[in-house]
Design a protein around this motif. Structure first.
Motif, PDB file in Angstrom:
ATOM      1  N   ALA A  19       0.591  -0.917  -0.286  1.00 38.04           N
ATOM      2  CA  ALA A  19       0.155   0.086  -0.391  1.00 38.04           C
ATOM      3  C   ALA A  19       0.978   1.233  -0.081  1.00 38.04           C
ATOM      4  CB  ALA A  19      -0.975  -0.166   1.563  1.00 38.04           C
ATOM      5  N   ARG A  20       0.335   2.574  -1.035  1.00 38.26           N
ATOM      6  CA  ARG A  20       1.531   3.249  -0.696  1.00 38.26           C
ATOM      7  C   ARG A  20      -0.438   4.792   0.070  1.00 38.26           C
ATOM      8  NH1 ARG A  20       1.308   1.516  -5.750  1.00 38.26           N
ATOM      9  NH2 ARG A  20      -0.298   2.888  -6.433  1.00 38.26           N
ATOM     10  N   ALA A  21       0.557   5.808   0.511  1.00 35.36           N
ATOM     11  CA  ALA A  21      -0.155   6.377   1.125  1.00 35.36           C
ATOM     12  C   ALA A  21      -1.230   6.871   0.449  1.00 35.36           C
ATOM     13  CB  ALA A  21       0.311   7.847   1.448  1.00 35.36           C
ATOM     14  N   ALA A  22      -1.449   7.109  -0.816  1.00 34.07           N
ATOM     15  CA  ALA A  22      -2.852   7.142  -1.129  1.00 34.07           C
ATOM     16  C   ALA A  22      -3.931   6.857  -1.220  1.00 34.07           C
ATOM     17  CB  ALA A  22      -2.329   7.675  -3.108  1.00 34.07           C
ATOM     18  N   ASP A  23      -3.886   4.888  -0.875  1.00 34.49           N
ATOM     19  CA  ASP A  23      -4.294   4.180  -0.883  1.00 34.49           C
ATOM     20  C   ASP A  23      -5.290   3.836   0.571  1.00 34.49           C
ATOM     21  OD1 ASP A  23      -4.095   2.535  -3.201  1.00 34.49           O
ATOM     22  OD2 ASP A  23      -1.750   2.158  -2.288  1.00 34.49           O
ATOM     23  N   ALA A  24      -4.867   4.462   1.617  1.00 29.72           N
ATOM     24  CA  ALA A  24      -4.634   5.117   3.045  1.00 29.72           C
ATOM     25  C   ALA A  24      -6.880   4.618   2.651  1.00 29.72           C
ATOM     26  CB  ALA A  24      -4.210   6.027   3.931  1.00 29.72           C
ATOM     27  N   ARG A  25      -6.897   5.484   2.518  1.00 26.18           N
ATOM     28  CA  ARG A  25      -8.767   5.636   2.419  1.00 26.18           C
ATOM     29  C   ARG A  25      -9.537   4.227   2.018  1.00 26.18           C
ATOM     30  NH1 ARG A  25     -13.020   9.662   3.407  1.00 26.18           N
ATOM     31  NH2 ARG A  25     -15.269   8.394   2.832  1.00 26.18           N
ATOM     32  N   ALA A  26      -9.084   4.096   0.519  1.00 25.68           N
ATOM     33  CA  ALA A  26      -9.422   2.678   0.560  1.00 25.68           C
ATOM     34  C   ALA A  26      -9.467   1.461   1.129  1.00 25.68           C
ATOM     35  CB  ALA A  26      -9.367   2.111  -1.392  1.00 25.68           C
ATOM     36  N   ALA A  27      -8.225   1.391   1.679  1.00 32.29           N
ATOM     37  CA  ALA A  27      -8.157   0.284   2.699  1.00 32.29           C
ATOM     38  C   ALA A  27      -8.573   0.560   4.059  1.00 32.29           C
ATOM     39  CB  ALA A  27      -6.734   0.182   3.325  1.00 32.29           C
ATOM     40  N   ALA A  28      -8.993   1.536   4.637  1.00 30.14           N
ATOM     41  CA  ALA A  28      -9.861   2.022   5.487  1.00 30.14           C
ATOM     42  C   ALA A  28     -11.091   1.665   5.855  1.00 30.14           C
ATOM     43  CB  ALA A  28      -9.353   2.847   6.200  1.00 30.14           C
ATOM     44  N   TYR A  54      -6.108   6.747  11.411  1.00 31.40           N
ATOM     45  CA  TYR A  54      -6.032   5.476  11.237  1.00 31.40           C
ATOM     46  C   TYR A  54      -5.253   5.221  10.722  1.00 31.40           C
ATOM     47  CZ  TYR A  54      -3.558   1.786  14.718  1.00 31.40           C
ATOM     48  OH  TYR A  54      -2.996   1.183  14.916  1.00 31.40           O
ATOM     49  N   PHE A  55      -5.826   4.521   9.789  1.00 30.42           N
ATOM     50  CA  PHE A  55      -4.767   4.070   8.320  1.00 30.42           C
ATOM     51  C   PHE A  55      -4.471   5.250   7.729  1.00 30.42           C
ATOM     52  CE2 PHE A  55      -8.063   0.523   8.563  1.00 30.42           C
ATOM     53  CZ  PHE A  55      -7.198  -0.226   8.411  1.00 30.42           C
ATOM     54  N   ARG A  56      -4.167   6.486   7.900  1.00 29.94           N
ATOM     55  CA  ARG A  56      -3.784   7.247   7.061  1.00 29.94           C
ATOM     56  C   ARG A  56      -2.228   7.845   7.698  1.00 29.94           C
ATOM     57  NH1 ARG A  56      -7.788  10.379   6.162  1.00 29.94           N
ATOM     58  NH2 ARG A  56      -7.402  12.020   8.105  1.00 29.94           N
ATOM     59  N   HIS A  57      -2.677   8.194   8.985  1.00 34.30           N
ATOM     60  CA  HIS A  57      -1.319   8.544  10.267  1.00 34.30           C
ATOM     61  C   HIS A  57      -0.494   7.967  10.098  1.00 34.30           C
ATOM     62  CE1 HIS A  57      -3.580  12.546   8.579  1.00 34.30           C
ATOM     63  NE2 HIS A  57      -3.894  12.257   9.946  1.00 34.30           N
ATOM     64  N   VAL A  58      -1.500   6.626  11.227  1.00 30.98           N
ATOM     65  CA  VAL A  58      -0.407   5.284  11.643  1.00 30.98           C
ATOM     66  C   VAL A  58      -0.311   3.551  10.433  1.00 30.98           C
ATOM     67  CG1 VAL A  58      -0.132   4.014  13.227  1.00 30.98           C
ATOM     68  CG2 VAL A  58      -1.530   5.920  13.583  1.00 30.98           C
ATOM     69  N   VAL A  59      -1.221   2.834  10.478  1.00 29.95           N
ATOM     70  CA  VAL A  59      -1.280   2.080   9.627  1.00 29.95           C
ATOM     71  C   VAL A  59      -0.878   2.127   8.444  1.00 29.95           C
ATOM     72  CG1 VAL A  59      -2.330   0.457   7.982  1.00 29.95           C
ATOM     73  CG2 VAL A  59      -2.887   1.359  10.593  1.00 29.95           C
ATOM     74  N   VAL A  60      -1.005   2.165   7.261  1.00 26.73           N
ATOM     75  CA  VAL A  60       0.042   3.066   5.965  1.00 26.73           C
ATOM     76  C   VAL A  60       1.138   3.594   5.948  1.00 26.73           C
ATOM     77  CG1 VAL A  60      -0.214   3.413   3.624  1.00 26.73           C
ATOM     78  CG2 VAL A  60      -1.990   2.946   5.105  1.00 26.73           C
ATOM     79  N   GLU A  61       1.443   4.291   6.684  1.00 26.62           N
ATOM     80  CA  GLU A  61       2.492   4.873   7.135  1.00 26.62           C
ATOM     81  C   GLU A  61       3.665   4.347   7.918  1.00 26.62           C
ATOM     82  OE1 GLU A  61       3.397   8.867   8.917  1.00 26.62           O
ATOM     83  OE2 GLU A  61       1.171   9.561   7.007  1.00 26.62           O
ATOM     84  N   ARG A  62       2.818   3.429   8.791  1.00 25.07           N
ATOM     85  CA  ARG A  62       4.494   2.930   9.493  1.00 25.07           C
ATOM     86  C   ARG A  62       4.366   1.758   9.480  1.00 25.07           C
ATOM     87  NH1 ARG A  62       2.873   5.943  15.385  1.00 25.07           N
ATOM     88  NH2 ARG A  62       2.360   8.179  14.818  1.00 25.07           N
ATOM     89  N   TYR A  63       3.770   0.717   9.118  1.00 24.32           N
ATOM     90  CA  TYR A  63       2.787  -0.680   9.161  1.00 24.32           C
ATOM     91  C   TYR A  63       3.821  -1.035   7.718  1.00 24.32           C
ATOM     92  CZ  TYR A  63       2.228  -0.244  13.716  1.00 24.32           C
ATOM     93  OH  TYR A  63       1.929   0.805  15.390  1.00 24.32           O
ATOM     94  N   GLU A  64       3.763  -2.535   7.329  1.00 20.53           N
ATOM     95  CA  GLU A  64       4.184  -3.476   6.371  1.00 20.53           C
ATOM     96  C   GLU A  64       2.560  -3.597   6.062  1.00 20.53           C
ATOM     97  OE1 GLU A  64       6.051  -7.338   4.036  1.00 20.53           O
ATOM     98  OE2 GLU A  64       7.258  -5.975   6.335  1.00 20.53           O
ATOM     99  N   THR A  65       1.618  -2.669   5.135  1.00 20.82           N
ATOM    100  CA  THR A  65       0.129  -2.715   4.763  1.00 20.82           C
ATOM    101  C   THR A  65       0.580  -3.687   3.667  1.00 20.82           C
ATOM    102  OG1 THR A  65      -0.196  -1.325   6.398  1.00 20.82           O
ATOM    103  CG2 THR A  65      -1.846  -1.541   4.781  1.00 20.82           C
ATOM    104  N   TRP A  66      -0.046  -4.087   2.575  1.00 26.12           N
ATOM    105  CA  TRP A  66      -1.103  -4.792   1.599  1.00 26.12           C
ATOM    106  C   TRP A  66      -1.980  -4.797   1.461  1.00 26.12           C
ATOM    107  CZ3 TRP A  66       3.305  -7.211  -1.418  1.00 26.12           C
ATOM    108  CH2 TRP A  66       4.498  -7.481  -0.875  1.00 26.12           C
ATOM    109  N   LEU A  67      -2.073  -4.547   0.151  1.00 27.49           N
ATOM    110  CA  LEU A  67      -3.161  -4.536  -0.545  1.00 27.49           C
ATOM    111  C   LEU A  67      -3.870  -5.785  -1.329  1.00 27.49           C
ATOM    112  CD1 LEU A  67      -4.336  -0.752  -0.888  1.00 27.49           C
ATOM    113  CD2 LEU A  67      -4.765  -2.122   0.399  1.00 27.49           C
ATOM    114  N   ALA A  68      -4.859  -6.369  -1.592  1.00 24.58           N
ATOM    115  CA  ALA A  68      -4.958  -7.018  -2.778  1.00 24.58           C
ATOM    116  C   ALA A  68      -6.502  -6.293  -4.122  1.00 24.58           C
ATOM    117  CB  ALA A  68      -6.570  -8.236  -2.273  1.00 24.58           C
TER     118      ALA A  68
END
Length: 161
Positions: A19-28, A54-68
């Motif tokens: 995931a990239r920063a721009a993906d945070a909303r869709a992931a959330a 939380y997804f925008r400022h923490v999850v995608v920025e700090r952790y290894e986040t993957w999307l399908a």
């Protein structure tokens, strides 16, 4: 790293990607929809806006986040690794049962070959069966006093045989 493959049941193929920063909303949004569908009796302590922040400022920025990601960029699932913990694995409700979760778990095991742990709510019987089918073993049951939802949960671990 892209991992493209069909889901194996005639559904549209998805690509697993970081995931990239721009993906945070869709992931959330996938998280919100999945949580509502899978856990209707569990009270969320955070609003939709707080989850998205939380997804925008923490999850995608700090952790290894993957999307399908499906055709046209539709997000079908999200997985988050925090150290050796598989902290999030949520699928769009309409994409459950298509093999995406299996692919996420295989990726998590590849990325954390020494082992993984995770928590899931005790009421989430489908998730518990899913993780047990993938070789995770329940090792701790709690009354929920350590999670925000105050919902009884269970900790699972997986170690490479």
């Amino acid at each position: 790293m892209n991992r493209e493959a069909g889901a194996g049941s005639g559904t549209e193929p998805v690509v697993l990607r970081r995931a990239r920063a721009a993906d945070a909303r869709a992931a959330a949004d996938v998280w919100l929809r999945s949580f509502a569908a899978a856990l209707p009796t569990v009270v969320r302590p955070r609003s939709d806006a707080e989850v998205r922040a939380y997804f925008r400022h923490v999850v995608v920025e700090r952790y290894e986040t993957w999307l399908a990601e499906g055709p046209g960029g539709a997000v079908a699932g999200v997985m988050v690794l925090e150290g050796e913990e598989l902290s999030q694995l949520y699928l769009a409700p309409e994409r459950r049962g298509c093999g995406i979760g299996d692919r996420f778990v295989a990726l998590a095991k590849e990325r954390r070959a020494d082992g993984l742990s995770l928590w899931t709510f005790q009421v989430n019987a489908p998730a518990r069966r899913f993780y047990e089918r993938h070789g995770f073993t329940p090792v701790e049951w709690t009354d929920g006093d350590r999670n925000e939802e105050r919902e009884p949960d269970v900790r699972y671990v997986w170690r490479r045989p």
